[in-house]
Design an enzyme around this catalytic site. Structure first.
Site, PDB file in Angstrom:
ATOM      1  N   LYS A 232       0.837  -1.198   0.000  1.00  0.00           N
ATOM      2  CA  LYS A 232       0.000   0.000   0.000  1.00  0.00           C
ATOM      3  C   LYS A 232       0.877   1.255   0.000  1.00  0.00           C
ATOM      4  CE  LYS A 232      -3.563   2.298   2.724  1.00  0.00           C
ATOM      5  NZ  LYS A 232      -4.512   2.228   3.831  1.00  0.00           N
TER       6      LYS A 232
ATOM      7  N   GLU B  24      10.377  -4.878   4.513  1.00  0.00           N
ATOM      8  CA  GLU B  24      10.414  -6.290   4.109  1.00  0.00           C
ATOM      9  C   GLU B  24      10.121  -6.415   2.610  1.00  0.00           C
ATOM     10  OE1 GLU B  24       8.770  -5.070   6.708  1.00  0.00           O
ATOM     11  OE2 GLU B  24       8.703  -6.498   8.384  1.00  0.00           O
TER      12      GLU B  24
ATOM     13  N   GLY C 153      -5.037  -1.748   4.784  1.00  0.00           N
ATOM     14  CA  GLY C 153      -4.265  -2.882   4.268  1.00  0.00           C
ATOM     15  C   GLY C 153      -4.923  -4.227   4.547  1.00  0.00           C
ATOM     16  N   ARG C 154      -5.392  -4.408   5.780  1.00  0.00           N
ATOM     17  CA  ARG C 154      -5.970  -5.713   6.149  1.00  0.00           C
ATOM     18  C   ARG C 154      -7.381  -5.906   5.612  1.00  0.00           C
ATOM     19  NH1 ARG C 154      -4.874  -2.376  10.249  1.00  0.00           N
ATOM     20  NH2 ARG C 154      -6.525  -1.591  11.609  1.00  0.00           N
TER      21      ARG C 154
ATOM     22  N   GLU D 169      -4.951  -6.506  14.735  1.00  0.00           N
ATOM     23  CA  GLU D 169      -4.436  -5.196  14.321  1.00  0.00           C
ATOM     24  C   GLU D 169      -5.555  -4.160  14.382  1.00  0.00           C
ATOM     25  OE1 GLU D 169      -0.885  -4.591  11.419  1.00  0.00           O
ATOM     26  OE2 GLU D 169      -2.654  -4.163  10.210  1.00  0.00           O
TER      27      GLU D 169
ATOM     28  N   HIS E 268      -5.794 -33.130  17.729  1.00  0.00           N
ATOM     29  CA  HIS E 268      -4.692 -33.991  18.173  1.00  0.00           C
ATOM     30  C   HIS E 268      -3.527 -33.161  18.689  1.00  0.00           C
ATOM     31  CE1 HIS E 268      -6.762 -37.499  16.566  1.00  0.00           C
ATOM     32  NE2 HIS E 268      -7.203 -36.642  15.666  1.00  0.00           N
TER      33      HIS E 268
ATOM     34  N   LYS F  53       9.065  -0.794  14.304  1.00  0.00           N
ATOM     35  CA  LYS F  53       9.664  -0.451  13.005  1.00  0.00           C
ATOM     36  C   LYS F  53      10.740   0.617  13.179  1.00  0.00           C
ATOM     37  CE  LYS F  53       5.572  -1.129  10.065  1.00  0.00           C
ATOM     38  NZ  LYS F  53       4.614  -0.462   9.189  1.00  0.00           N
TER      39      LYS F  53
HETATM   40  O1  F6P Z   1       3.100  -3.001   9.804  1.00  0.00           O
HETATM   41  C1  F6P Z   1       1.738  -3.195   9.648  1.00  0.00           C
HETATM   42  C2  F6P Z   1       1.281  -2.826   8.262  1.00  0.00           C
HETATM   43  O2  F6P Z   1       1.262  -1.460   8.108  1.00  0.00           O
HETATM   44  C3  F6P Z   1      -0.088  -3.427   7.978  1.00  0.00           C
HETATM   45  O3  F6P Z   1      -1.120  -2.653   8.447  1.00  0.00           O
HETATM   46  C4  F6P Z   1      -0.040  -3.577   6.511  1.00  0.00           C
HETATM   47  O4  F6P Z   1      -1.022  -4.467   6.042  1.00  0.00           O
HETATM   48  C5  F6P Z   1       1.369  -4.066   6.306  1.00  0.00           C
HETATM   49  O5  F6P Z   1       2.132  -3.368   7.270  1.00  0.00           O
HETATM   50  C6  F6P Z   1       1.938  -3.879   4.937  1.00  0.00           C
HETATM   51  O6  F6P Z   1       1.937  -2.544   4.545  1.00  0.00           O
HETATM   52  P1  F6P Z   1       2.147  -2.134   3.040  1.00  0.00           P
HETATM   53  O7  F6P Z   1       1.043  -2.714   2.226  1.00  0.00           O
HETATM   54  O8  F6P Z   1       2.121  -0.631   3.015  1.00  0.00           O
HETATM   55  O9  F6P Z   1       3.474  -2.659   2.574  1.00  0.00           O
END
Ligand code: F6P
Length: 545
Positions: A203, A209, A263-264, A349, A380, A509
């Site tokens: 987003k 990452e 995002g979620r 979240e 199990h 972060k």
């Molecule tokens: O760190 C949490 C977050 O901001 C989430 O809310 C989001 O879904 C995820 O990181 C990834 O963010 P992006 O789509 O901006 O890479």
């Protein structure tokens, strides 16, 4: 109408006094209990009759919902008001699946034309990739898609692609999220550059990452096919179109969304590109239709017949009134193996907050810990604790009446029987007398039976909810996800918190950014706390840097 505080106090009094404590007795006393404590949308049935509630409980929960203006806030969300106040944003994932195409106005503009334009562009792209008319740089058709994203840019599509495996007729989909190099290395190990398409899904297009994995993927591709191949092997999904441009991805391969999609909550639009590539635009449309059906139901059905409303009210009852700290989501469906992880982000979240909308400390509790695994595997592993442990964990079962494997009908009947048996066992339990008599019937002596019986006692009265539907098809998956989205919304209103921001992810972060040079060089370790400094130094010694 009572205030929120008065409504909560009435619920707490009721929990201690009149709320049913003996569910066997409650079923025996009222043959209509199931009918009063279940609701249905199309084939989808939600049964909360095995929870310790009665009609007074529901009345009191509805009074709380009124006191918290859940209905008013729901309308505000659907209408596009800026209910995400800390980020000054509307919350309109519902617009992404608004198959009625009625206007949805944000800042004076109807967003539906741009929603439809992105969906149409995604469909064109998917048809071309799936049909082999849009190829890799060397002219070979795309056989593998690697989605690089994390959190909301990973969990939804990864979960849905697995869930819809019987509908796959497109390229294979892989998901890389973790910054751990093992994730991308293991994924790329089996792939050919010439036939691989990367989707960079972020987003913000700043998430470390995703950006790190994207650069590694780019290097992997250019080493094999050269710089000029990037355009043919990458596409991007983002709200930050300017940032994507700098990566070298051509404009016609960038699929946008907007800051009013969290995002979620984003798998319904461009973030759903891997799903559309896997199952095709028609089945993706069915996923959206299912979610839209749940939206219409949530907006219009009276509370007692309203699945998200009831799931939210019962969820609040368990968390805030009964004080249960966690809930387990147990899909009896192997293809929903990633649903618990997806719901962890969606729920935790959203509702793992410590302050109210007005910034005061939450009085009492907010959202629960959410966890789970598919049945029957969980049986199990951790079901021992669910049945006999000292904590009560409300369980949410979900199961289809029909599997996709027609020739394996017997498997499905076993699956269904196990799911229903677990909820029955949690509710009924087994008394000391029953345990002892069972042992005696097996031929044990009186003393031995009396000694062993306590270990075989199940307290029962352990709450569970069951969601039962025809088959896990795209329409049903859409309904399930939207059901859970809206339940999270309902609970947030009852807690009085903002479900749509996530400031709690920021500090870690920031500290990771600050620690990276310390890890790389060792310099500045002494300025961290004693534990962090010692851990950095130990890791550096082991890494021999
Ligand atoms: O760190 C949490 C977050 O901001 C989430 O809310 C989001 O879904 C995820 O990181 C990834 O963010 P992006 O789509 O901006 O890479």
């Amino acid at each position: 109408m009572p205030t929120r505080e008065e409504a909560v106090a009435a619920l707490k009094r009721h929990a201690e006094t009149e709320a049913p404590k003996d569910l066997r007795a409650a079923f025996a006393a009222d043959p209509g209990r199931f009918a009063k404590h279940s609701a249905q949308l199309e084939d989808m049935l939600l049964d909360w009759s095995k929870c310790g509630v009665n009609e007074t409980t529901l009345d009191l929960l509805e009074r709380l919902a009124e006191a918290c203006d859940v209905a008013g806030r729901r309308e505000a969300m659907f209408r596009g008001e800026k209910i995400n106040t800390t980020e000054d944003r509307a919350v309109l994932h519902t617009a992404l699946r608004n198959r009625s195409n009625t206007p949805v106005i944000v800042d004076g503009e109807d967003v539906m034309p741009k929603v439809n334009a992105v969906l149409a562009a995604m469909a064109d792209f998917c048809h071309a990739i799936r049909g082999g008319t849009l190829t890799g740089a060397t002219g070979k058709p795309i056989t593998d898609v690697v989605n690089i994203g994390i959190g909301g840019s990973d969990l939804g599509p990864a979960m849905a692609v697995l869930a819809l495996a019987p509908y796959h007729d497109g390229p294979r989909c892989h998901f890389v999220s973790n910054v751990d190099g093992a994730h991308i290395a293991d994924t790329l190990a089996g792939l050919e550059a010439e036939t691989t398409l990367f989707i960079i899904a972020s987003k913000t297009f700043t998430t470390v990452e995703t950006m790190t994995n994207a650069q590694t993927a780019r290097a992997w591709l250019t080493e094999r096919l050269g710089e000029d191949a990037v355009g043919a092997h990458f596409c991007a999904v983002s709200t930050a179109l300017d940032k994507v441009d700098a990566f070298g991805i051509p404009e016609d391969r960038i699929f946008g969304f907007w800051d009013w999609v969290g995002g979620r909550y984003s798998l319904w639009g461009a973030i759903g590109l891997p799903i559309m590539l896997a199952v095709g635009p028609e089945d993706f449309g069915r996923l959206l239709e299912g979610a839209h059906a749940m939206d219409i139901h949530f907006r219009n059905a009276p509370a007692r017949q309203n699945l998200p409303m009831m799931l939210g009210l019962i969820g609040y009852w368990h968390r805030a009134i009964c004080g249960h700290p966690s809930r387990a989501v147990i899909p009896y469906d192997q293809r929903l193996v990633r649903l618990p992880a997806y719901l962890q982000q969606l729920d935790m979240e959203s509702n793992g907050k410590g302050v109210t909308l007005s910034g005061e400390a939450v009085a009492g509790v907010s959202g629960p810990i959410v966890w789970g695994e598919p049945g029957t595997n969980g049986q199990h592993a951790f079901f021992q604790l669910l049945h006999q442990g000292t904590d009560i964990v409300p369980v949410e079962f979900m199961v289809a009446a029909n599997g996709h494997e027609e020739k394996l009908r017997h498997h499905h009947e076993l699956l269904l029987a196990n799911c229903l048996a677990q909820s029955e066992a949690l509710m009924r339990g087994r008394t000391f007398e029953e345990a002892r008599n069972q042992l005696l019937a097996k031929g044990l002596g009186e003393t031995e039976a009396a000694e062993l019986a306590p270990h075989r006692v199940f307290s029962g009265n352990r709450p569970s909810i069951t969601l039962l539907y025809d088959r896990l098809d795209p329409h049903t998956l859409g309904r399930i996800i939207a059901l859970y989205e809206h339940r999270v919304f309902v609970e947030a209103q009852l807690f009085g918190i903002n479900a749509f921001d996530q400031w709690g992810v920021e500090l870690g972060k920031e500290l990771a950014t600050a620690l990276l040079p310390v890890v790389e060089t060792g310099e500045g370790a002494e300025r961290r706390d004693g534990s962090t400094a010692a851990l950095v130094n130990h890791a550096r010694r082991l890494a021999k840097r």
